[in-house]
Design a protein around this motif. Sequence first.
Motif: not given
Length: 233
Positions: A59-60, A63, A84, A87
């Motif tokens: 996620q980081e 972002d 994941k 992503y």
Amino acid sequence: MDICYNIDKVKENVKKHALKVNRNPDDILIVAVTKTVDVSRIEEAIKYGITDIGENKVQELVDKYPTLMDKVQFHFIGHLQTNKVKYIIDKVKMIHSLDSVRLAEEIDKRAKKCNRIMDCLIEVNVGSEESKYGIEPSSLLEFIKELEGFSNLKIKGLMTVAPYVDAEDVRPYFRKMKQLFDNAKSLNQKNLDFKYLSMGMTNDYTVAIEEGANIIRIGTGIFGKRLYDMEVK
Ligand SMILES: *Cc1c(COP(=O)(O)O)cnc(C)c1O
């Protein structure tokens, strides 16, 4: 201490310890570990010559990616969950934490979909620690063999997070990694292209360099203590 000063310090140490064992300091890539570090501080590090950063959370990374994608190369260095992979597959230069056939399968599949060959390092649990991810040293060759069929991943070497012990006590682990690296390097397998040995963090990178690391991953040594490491007063 500021980021520029810290980077200078790391570079100085890289040079010193590389030269000590007759290695070329330019052969050693500094990956600045930017977990919990905000984009403006990362940009400061980039201005001061950092070309590669490492994140350990999907996620980081996602972002930060849009802001930094044109300025720096991303490495994924943390444990990666299979679901994941999608992503990050089009965002990272290398995944340092390949630690299962299932994960390799998913990386291969996703890489195929976006028409690329994904560079990966196999994570080795060199101290056979319960708390750590990675392949057992004794299973490494067998593991590599199991990856043979995956044509959209390229195995570029090994990565480890060494046991957290005093600087000199860590040396045997790094030496063992170098042996594993040299052994695997001589294997003849299509998706194998052994080049990188990613080992050494803030507390032990000088020893890692002396033992053959050519990628070091430095977080606190560049950005200072991470927020979650600090005492709450
Ligand atoms: C956090 C982290 C680092 C950097 O650790 P420091 O001690 O802050 O230098 C390196 N590698 C991995 C896999 C990490 O998670």
